[in-house]
Design an enzyme around this catalytic site. Structure first.
Site, PDB file in Angstrom:
ATOM      1  N   THR A  60      12.946  54.971  30.672  1.00 21.75           N
ATOM      2  CA  THR A  60      12.142  53.875  31.243  1.00 21.75           C
ATOM      3  C   THR A  60      11.792  52.769  30.239  1.00 21.75           C
ATOM      4  O   THR A  60      11.741  51.610  30.641  1.00 21.75           O
ATOM      5  CB  THR A  60      10.870  54.407  31.944  1.00 21.75           C
ATOM      6  N   ARG A 109      29.379  48.300  43.422  1.00 21.61           N
ATOM      7  CA  ARG A 109      29.026  49.702  43.582  1.00 21.61           C
ATOM      8  C   ARG A 109      27.849  50.092  42.687  1.00 21.61           C
ATOM      9  O   ARG A 109      27.215  51.116  42.906  1.00 21.61           O
ATOM     10  CB  ARG A 109      30.234  50.596  43.268  1.00 21.61           C
ATOM     11  N   HIS A 110      27.577  49.269  41.701  1.00 21.35           N
ATOM     12  CA  HIS A 110      26.415  49.527  40.827  1.00 21.35           C
ATOM     13  C   HIS A 110      25.195  48.969  41.545  1.00 21.35           C
ATOM     14  O   HIS A 110      24.936  47.770  41.518  1.00 21.35           O
ATOM     15  CB  HIS A 110      26.654  48.914  39.450  1.00 21.35           C
ATOM     16  N   GLU A 168      25.187  36.236  45.950  1.00 27.09           N
ATOM     17  CA  GLU A 168      26.583  35.791  45.849  1.00 27.09           C
ATOM     18  C   GLU A 168      26.795  34.449  46.535  1.00 27.09           C
ATOM     19  O   GLU A 168      26.119  34.111  47.518  1.00 27.09           O
ATOM     20  CB  GLU A 168      27.513  36.862  46.480  1.00 27.09           C
ATOM     21  N   TYR A 169      27.780  33.720  46.030  1.00 28.50           N
ATOM     22  CA  TYR A 169      28.260  32.476  46.622  1.00 28.50           C
ATOM     23  C   TYR A 169      28.585  32.726  48.093  1.00 28.50           C
ATOM     24  O   TYR A 169      29.236  33.730  48.413  1.00 28.50           O
ATOM     25  CB  TYR A 169      29.529  32.072  45.856  1.00 28.50           C
ATOM     26  N   SER A 170      28.146  31.850  48.971  1.00 31.45           N
ATOM     27  CA  SER A 170      28.369  32.077  50.403  1.00 31.45           C
ATOM     28  C   SER A 170      29.633  31.374  50.879  1.00 31.45           C
ATOM     29  O   SER A 170      29.686  30.143  50.927  1.00 31.45           O
ATOM     30  CB  SER A 170      27.175  31.572  51.215  1.00 31.45           C
ATOM     31  N   ARG A 207      37.942  32.546  56.039  1.00 28.44           N
ATOM     32  CA  ARG A 207      38.040  33.241  54.741  1.00 28.44           C
ATOM     33  C   ARG A 207      38.744  34.588  54.845  1.00 28.44           C
ATOM     34  O   ARG A 207      39.192  35.139  53.852  1.00 28.44           O
ATOM     35  CB  ARG A 207      36.657  33.432  54.127  1.00 28.44           C
ATOM     36  N   HIS A 252      18.509  49.628  30.953  1.00 30.43           N
ATOM     37  CA  HIS A 252      18.936  51.014  31.193  1.00 30.43           C
ATOM     38  C   HIS A 252      20.139  51.041  32.139  1.00 30.43           C
ATOM     39  O   HIS A 252      21.153  51.685  31.861  1.00 30.43           O
ATOM     40  CB  HIS A 252      17.783  51.835  31.771  1.00 30.43           C
ATOM     41  N   ARG A 284      32.136  51.001  32.732  1.00 34.10           N
ATOM     42  CA  ARG A 284      33.120  49.941  32.944  1.00 34.10           C
ATOM     43  C   ARG A 284      33.765  49.419  31.674  1.00 34.10           C
ATOM     44  O   ARG A 284      34.722  48.646  31.755  1.00 34.10           O
ATOM     45  CB  ARG A 284      32.474  48.786  33.727  1.00 34.10           C
TER      46      ARG A 284
HETATM   47  C1  LIG Z   1      36.593  54.860  36.477  1.00 32.12           C
HETATM   48  C2  LIG Z   1      35.886  54.807  37.805  1.00 32.12           C
HETATM   49  C3  LIG Z   1      36.545  55.189  38.964  1.00 32.12           C
HETATM   50  C4  LIG Z   1      35.894  55.136  40.202  1.00 32.12           C
HETATM   51  N1  LIG Z   1      36.583  55.490  41.333  1.00 32.12           N
HETATM   52  C5  LIG Z   1      35.968  55.402  42.539  1.00 32.12           C
HETATM   53  C6  LIG Z   1      36.657  55.742  43.751  1.00 32.12           C
HETATM   54  O1  LIG Z   1      37.814  56.107  43.732  1.00 32.12           O
HETATM   55  N2  LIG Z   1      36.008  55.626  44.932  1.00 32.12           N
HETATM   56  C7  LIG Z   1      34.698  55.216  45.013  1.00 32.12           C
HETATM   57  O2  LIG Z   1      34.142  55.138  46.106  1.00 32.12           O
HETATM   58  N3  LIG Z   1      34.005  54.889  43.878  1.00 32.12           N
HETATM   59  C8  LIG Z   1      34.612  54.967  42.663  1.00 32.12           C
HETATM   60  N4  LIG Z   1      33.912  54.623  41.532  1.00 32.12           N
HETATM   61  C9  LIG Z   1      32.535  54.161  41.657  1.00 32.12           C
HETATM   62  C10 LIG Z   1      31.531  55.261  41.249  1.00 32.12           C
HETATM   63  O3  LIG Z   1      31.644  56.384  42.085  1.00 32.12           O
HETATM   64  C11 LIG Z   1      30.106  54.684  41.301  1.00 32.12           C
HETATM   65  O4  LIG Z   1      29.820  54.283  42.620  1.00 32.12           O
HETATM   66  C12 LIG Z   1      29.899  53.510  40.388  1.00 32.12           C
HETATM   67  O5  LIG Z   1      30.418  53.780  39.111  1.00 32.12           O
HETATM   68  C13 LIG Z   1      28.427  53.168  40.287  1.00 32.12           C
HETATM   69  O6  LIG Z   1      27.789  54.206  39.594  1.00 32.12           O
HETATM   70  P1  LIG Z   1      26.330  54.656  39.961  1.00 32.12           P
HETATM   71  O7  LIG Z   1      26.215  55.012  41.410  1.00 32.12           O
HETATM   72  O8  LIG Z   1      25.933  55.718  38.982  1.00 32.12           O
HETATM   73  O9  LIG Z   1      25.506  53.307  39.641  1.00 32.12           O
HETATM   74  P2  LIG Z   1      24.244  52.705  40.367  1.00 32.12           P
HETATM   75  O10 LIG Z   1      24.526  52.410  41.778  1.00 32.12           O
HETATM   76  O11 LIG Z   1      23.770  51.575  39.494  1.00 32.12           O
HETATM   77  O12 LIG Z   1      23.184  53.862  40.340  1.00 32.12           O
HETATM   78  C14 LIG Z   1      22.636  54.324  39.104  1.00 32.12           C
HETATM   79  C15 LIG Z   1      22.056  55.690  39.356  1.00 32.12           C
HETATM   80  O13 LIG Z   1      20.989  55.559  40.288  1.00 32.12           O
HETATM   81  C16 LIG Z   1      21.013  56.658  41.191  1.00 32.12           C
HETATM   82  N5  LIG Z   1      21.204  56.146  42.555  1.00 32.12           N
HETATM   83  C17 LIG Z   1      21.400  54.842  42.908  1.00 32.12           C
HETATM   84  N6  LIG Z   1      21.480  54.736  44.228  1.00 32.12           N
HETATM   85  C18 LIG Z   1      21.352  55.982  44.741  1.00 32.12           C
HETATM   86  C19 LIG Z   1      21.364  56.519  46.043  1.00 32.12           C
HETATM   87  N7  LIG Z   1      21.509  55.768  47.117  1.00 32.12           N
HETATM   88  N8  LIG Z   1      21.215  57.846  46.188  1.00 32.12           N
HETATM   89  C20 LIG Z   1      21.071  58.652  45.115  1.00 32.12           C
HETATM   90  N9  LIG Z   1      21.042  58.202  43.842  1.00 32.12           N
HETATM   91  C21 LIG Z   1      21.177  56.880  43.651  1.00 32.12           C
HETATM   92  C22 LIG Z   1      22.127  57.589  40.744  1.00 32.12           C
HETATM   93  O14 LIG Z   1      21.603  58.526  39.846  1.00 32.12           O
HETATM   94  C23 LIG Z   1      23.050  56.672  39.991  1.00 32.12           C
HETATM   95  O15 LIG Z   1      23.850  57.322  39.009  1.00 32.12           O
HETATM   96  C24 LIG Z   1      34.540  54.680  40.275  1.00 32.12           C
HETATM   97  C25 LIG Z   1      33.880  54.311  39.105  1.00 32.12           C
HETATM   98  C26 LIG Z   1      34.519  54.362  37.877  1.00 32.12           C
HETATM   99  C27 LIG Z   1      33.781  53.943  36.640  1.00 32.12           C
END
Ligand SMILES: Cc1cc2nc3c(=O)[nH]c(=O)nc-3n(C[C@H](O)[C@H](O)[C@H](O)COP(=O)(O)OP(=O)(O)OC[C@H]3O[C@@H](n4cnc5c(N)ncnc54)[C@H](O)[C@@H]3O)c2cc1C
Length: 301
Positions: free
Chosen positions: A89, A112-113, A120-122, A196, A214, A223
Site C-alpha cells: 500500500t 486487461r489491467h 479513451e479517444y471516442s 469504424r 503498485h 508486460r
Molecule cells: C504474457 C501474457 C499472456 C496473457 N495471455 C492471456 C490470454 O491468453 N487470454 C486472456 O484472457 N488474458 C491473457 N493475459 C491477460 C492476463 O490474464 C491478465 O488479465 C492481465 O495480465 C492483467 O493482469 P491482472 O488481472 O493481474 O491485472 P489487474 O487487472 O490490474 O489486477 C491487478 C490485481 O487486482 C486483482 N483484481 C483486479 N480485478 C479483479 C477482479 N475482478 N476479481 C478479482 N481480483 C481482481 C487481482 O489480484 C489482480 O492480479 C495475458 C497476460 C500476459 C502478461
C-alpha cells in the site's frame, strides 16, 4: 505523426509556464513531464501528471509502522523492505497519469489491467486518423514452434515483403472505405460509431491512463517480460525508463525483487537445499515435472 501540431503547441505552452508548488516534486520526473516519447511507428507515451516520489512511499510506511521503522536506517532500506515483504500500500500513494497513443490490438491487451482509470479517444464522436501500425521487417516472424503464444524465426525477406504489402494495402483500403462511408458529400453519411467497425486492429487509438505505482509495477513486470508481445513490451520499457527517474529507489527495489528475483515452489526449494548439501539432483529425483525442472534450472542459470 506521433503528435498533432496543436498537441505540440499545448506541450510547449505547459512547459513554458512552470508554477511554484508546495507538493513533493521528483526532479527526475520533472524533466519528462508532458514530453512525448515515441513508441512503435506512430505511438507515444507522455506523462501528463504524477503524484508523490520515493519520499512519499517512505512517509506512508512510517505512518503505518510508526516508531517501528526507526531501526530501518534509511529510505532505501525501508523501500526495499516494503518491496521484499509485499507491503504494497505505501507504493499506492504514488500515482501517474499517462497519455498513450497505441494500436488497438495493443490496447486490447493493455485494458486487461483493470486497476487503472482510463479515458479513451471516442471514435463515435471523432474521426480516427489514417495511422496504422506496420511492423518493421525485423519484427515479422513466423509462428513459434515451441510457444503457441509467440513468434519464432524471422520471415524470409520475400515473404516479409509480401506480408508488408498485404498489411499496407488492407489498411489503406479499409480507411478509404471508412472515409467513403462517413462522407456526407452527396449522401447521408454513415455514423462514425458504425463506420469504424470496418477498421483493422492495427489502427491507432489514444487514451489517458492513470494508475498507482503498485499496480504500475504489476503491469510493468508482466508486460516488459520476454513473454509479453513485443508491441506492448516496448511501451512497458518506455514507461519503465520514466519510472526509473521518477522513483529511483522504488525502481531499483522493483528490479531487484520482482524483475531479477525469482519465486521458488516448496519442492524447488527442497531441491536447492539438497544440491547445496552436495546431493546430485536430477529431474527424475527432483519431484518436479519436466517443465518445472526446466524452469528451475533456468532460474539457477
Ligand atoms: C504474457 C501474457 C499472456 C496473457 N495471455 C492471456 C490470454 O491468453 N487470454 C486472456 O484472457 N488474458 C491473457 N493475459 C491477460 C492476463 O490474464 C491478465 O488479465 C492481465 O495480465 C492483467 O493482469 P491482472 O488481472 O493481474 O491485472 P489487474 O487487472 O490490474 O489486477 C491487478 C490485481 O487486482 C486483482 N483484481 C483486479 N480485478 C479483479 C477482479 N475482478 N476479481 C478479482 N481480483 C481482481 C487481482 O489480484 C489482480 O492480479 C495475458 C497476460 C500476459 C502478461
Amino acid at each position: 505523426m506521433p503528435l498533432t501540431p496543436e498537441q505540440e503547441a499545448e506541450i510547449a505552452r505547459q512547459r513554458a509556464t512552470p508554477r511554484q508548488t508546495l507538493r513533493a516534486v521528483s526532479e527526475g520526473m520533472e524533466t519528462h513531464l508532458y514530453t512525448a516519447y515515441p513508441v512503435l511507428d506512430h505511438g507515444f507515451v507522455r506523462v501528463i501528471d504524477y503524484m508523490g516520489d520515493d519520499a512519499a512511499i517512505v512517509q506512508a510506511a512510517r505512518v503505518s509502522y510508526g516508531a517501528g521503522t526507526r531501526h530501518v536506517s534509511n529510505d532505501e532500506g525501508l523501500i526495499r523492505y516494503l518491496m521484499r515483504h509485499w507491503h504494497s500500500t505505501p507504493f499506492e500513494m504514488c500515482e501517474i497519469k499517462l497519455h498513450v497513443k497505441l494500436p488497438v490490438f495493443v490496447a486490447r491487451q493493455w485494458i486487461r489491467h483493470r486497476t487503472a482509470n482510463v479515458n479513451e479517444y471516442s471514435a463515435r464522436y471523432s474521426i480516427l486518423d489514417r495511422e496504422f501500425y506496420i511492423p518493421a521487417p525485423e519484427q515479422l516472424a513466423a509462428q513459434s514452434t515451441v510457444n503457441n503464444q509467440g513468434r519464432g524465426e524471422l520471415l524470409e525477406p520475400a515473404e516479409a515483403a509480401r506480408v508488408l504489402e498485404i498489411l499496407k494495402g488492407d489498411a489503406a483500403r479499409c480507411y478509404d472505405h471508412y472515409e467513403a462511408m462517413i462522407s456526407d458529400d452527396g449522401q447521408q453519411g454513415l455514423a462514425r460509431e458504425l463506420a469504424r467497425m470496418n477498421l483493422p486492429a492495427n489502427i491507432y487509438t489514444q487514451w489517458y491512463w492513470k494508475t498507482d505505482l503498485h499496480n504500475l509495477f504489476h503491469f510493468l513486470r508482466l508486460r516488459s517480460d520476454a513473454h509479453a508481445q513485443y508491441e506492448i513490451r516496448v511501451y512497458a520499457e518506455e514507461i519503465g525508463r520514466l519510472v526509473a527517474d521518477w522513483v529511483p529507489l522504488a525502481w531499483q527495489a522493483f528490479l531487484d525483487y520482482r524483475v531479477g528475483g525469482a519465486t521458488l515452489s516448496a519442492k524447488a526449494l527442497d531441491c536447492l537445499r539438497r544440491m547445496l548439501n552436495g546431493e546430485e539432483v536430477t529431474q527424475e529425483t527432483s519431484g518436479l515435472s519436466k517443465r518445472e525442472w526446466r524452469e528451475f534450472v533456468e532460474v539457477l542459470g
